[in-house]
Enzyme design. Sequence first.
Site, short mmCIF file in Angstrom:
data_model
loop_
_atom_site.label_atom_id
_atom_site.label_comp_id
_atom_site.label_asym_id
_atom_site.label_seq_id
_atom_site.Cartn_x
_atom_site.Cartn_y
_atom_site.Cartn_z
N GLU A 159 16.39 47.23 -2.41
CA GLU A 159 17.48 46.21 -2.45
C GLU A 159 18.80 46.32 -2.94
OE1 GLU A 159 14.79 43.52 -4.70
OE2 GLU A 159 13.47 43.07 -2.94
N ASP A 180 4.96 42.41 -2.72
CA ASP A 180 5.87 41.95 -3.63
C ASP A 180 5.37 40.76 -4.59
OD1 ASP A 180 8.07 41.32 -5.05
OD2 ASP A 180 9.18 40.99 -3.45
N GLU A 225 7.32 33.38 -9.63
CA GLU A 225 8.17 33.80 -8.65
C GLU A 225 7.79 33.20 -7.40
OE1 GLU A 225 9.83 37.69 -7.81
OE2 GLU A 225 10.93 37.04 -5.92
C1 BDP Z 1 11.35 40.57 -5.93
C2 BDP Z 1 12.40 39.55 -6.59
C3 BDP Z 1 13.79 40.11 -6.97
C4 BDP Z 1 13.26 41.36 -7.51
C5 BDP Z 1 12.55 42.35 -6.87
C6 BDP Z 1 12.02 43.33 -7.74
O1 BDP Z 1 12.51 38.45 -5.61
O2 BDP Z 1 14.36 39.28 -7.55
O3 BDP Z 1 14.51 41.91 -8.00
O4 BDP Z 1 11.45 41.89 -6.71
O5 BDP Z 1 11.17 43.55 -8.33
O6 BDP Z 1 10.12 39.80 -5.69
O7 BDP Z 1 12.80 44.28 -7.96
#
Ligand code: BDP
Length: 688
Positions: free
Chosen positions: A286, A359, A387
Amino acid sequence: EDGYDMWLRYVKVSNQKLLEEYRDQLSNVILSDDSPIMNSVKKELEMGLNGLLSKTIIFGDKLKEGAVVLGTPKNSFLVASQKFTELSKISGDGYFLKTQKIKGNKVTFIAANTDLGVLYGVFALLRKLQTQQPISNLNVISSPKMELRMVNHWDNIDRSVERGYAGLSLWDWSKLPQHIDKRYVDYARASASIGINAIAINNVNADANFITVEFLEKISVLAEIFRNYGIKIFLSVNYASPVILDNFKTADPMNPTVKKWWIDKVDIIYRKIPDFGGFLVKADSEGQPGPKAYNRNHAEGANMLAEALMPYGGLVLWRAFVYSHTQNDRVREAYDEFVSLDGKFMDNVILQIKNGPLDFMPREPFSPLFGAMPKTNLMIEFQVTQEYLGNANHLLYKAPMFKETLDADTFAKRKASTVAQILEKIVFEYKHSGMTAVINPGTTRNWTGHPFVQSSWYAFGRLAWDYDLASDDIAQEWIKMTFSNNKKVVNTLKEIMNQSVKAAVDYREPLGLTHIGTGSHYGPAPWSKRSRSFHCASKDGLGFDRTSSGSNAVEQYNFPLSSKFEKTKTTPEKYLLWFHHLPWNYKMKSGNNLWEELVTKYYEGVEIVKKMQREFSSLKKEIDINRFNHVSALLEIQLRDAKRWRDSCVLYFQQFSGMPIPEKFEVPEYKLEYYKKIEYKRNDIIIH
Ligand code: BDP
């Protein structure tokens, strides 16, 4: 009552008979508080017993009827002189509680091989009092099953908290190191009380500044507080730190000056924090920098940091949460990336894997990586913060979700090899392992926003200590400690908590559907591009084909799971649309076709919330008015949101199924267009 004390609510024992007994059985305390942890033992016991027994507890060395003796064979002559065989049966920071007669006096021992074990023993005793258990004939031995029992904060330097929903970050950087907020100590107490022994204090999307000398100065103050409660600090680091902080042209792990930079940095860290735990790293994920930019793989990237930490016993927790926007099935990616690296990581690296392959979705099958890395230390990452599950607005008790993953058999070996057993290091010969969870406590008075988020936090800690505990028993403990021992309260809240996962899944993403939320992850958006790529709704059916005719993600599971998930009939229905794309008229076990079943689930989810609401409202006289009103209001919001999820999804999918919503169900309040429109309001959380 404002929820601040969480489960460490030391109010006078309400049962008068038990209170008298406890007072006799715990008349004076004998311990030597000559270490920082033993000092915490003393303070906790004093606070706990003074509150619970409503009397001033006496510390002394007189061995009389009702004495409580605490210590290790090293710091307590009395413990040493009893030559307890229990001591050889406990491992790590385990403890035992034992009632024993000495010279005609009945004495309670809380003993361990380490000071920290004694602290855990104290919390165990206080828990017994809080939950009103008999203590007249104690014989309890308990050792932690997981080595690392960790939590991750996603806290930023500006005190915002990613996915936090409970105020600002607890760590008040502008006032550290001078000012020590009482919350730091109370937070450490709450953590230690459930056996947490490691904390990564900052966001995995890491600001490099956390490892500058200025920040280490501040962090070392937190480390000292946590040390008194047996908790080690870890830091999330930015892989490009040498570039960001010192203008390096590269962060290539094979570059000698980069290596030297990290060696020097680690040296500085250990000078400030001698028991520093290590680094948590989100790399090449990401948008976060990582070794891939230099054509190095994850093992090469992790090992460079591991080498720097090795001399101090530090660890690298390397996250496996990686995916690119190009692969056609994101669910495959972590496995495809990491399996070929098995055995290539150094001994002080642990691969940190989310519970499922995607996730933190409301429901996922376990990540197949858990059964596929015999030569790589692994740990699991759960999410306590909600979340994808209503943020701090919805009532949810996640222990059953954690257990679903922990109890899953990976079939890595012929004999049982569940995810939990792998993490306990009894399946493969791992050097290190453990469990971690992303938690959300912040400056909100009750720490977590929704008071019940605490229950998942509590349960996570208890399961990391002993994953064999039943969700139900943990819920019962938590309710008694946090709310009341009143039977009606205990049974009703337990009932509410037990249904909460089913409700949350059913009104959002039943039957294995996944990732159909809005960009904020709060509300529904089955029409969005991302959602469509996950649910794959069309006139011919619904679900993602991960069988051999599709992305073949099923092949990542060990036999027989791979063939079980390949076939619709042997795939558990809760994961059906995760693995299969099925026609709308597919026959379900209930006799319904897929469309009817889907609609039924959505409506059931909402009905459960209504039931939770009714049940909770029956506790008006039994729960303090503040928390009662707070939770009641939140349940109203949850019902509003549950209906929005249900109606958005049912109306959206109906366009493809072409079938009616069975008549027995109420008609959605609005048309599909309405639900689509509210998604585009700036913040879909403050709609209606
Ligand atoms: C996702 C979240 C994000 C996190 C990412 C992670 O939306 O905010 O940074 O996972 O775990 O679920 O790195």
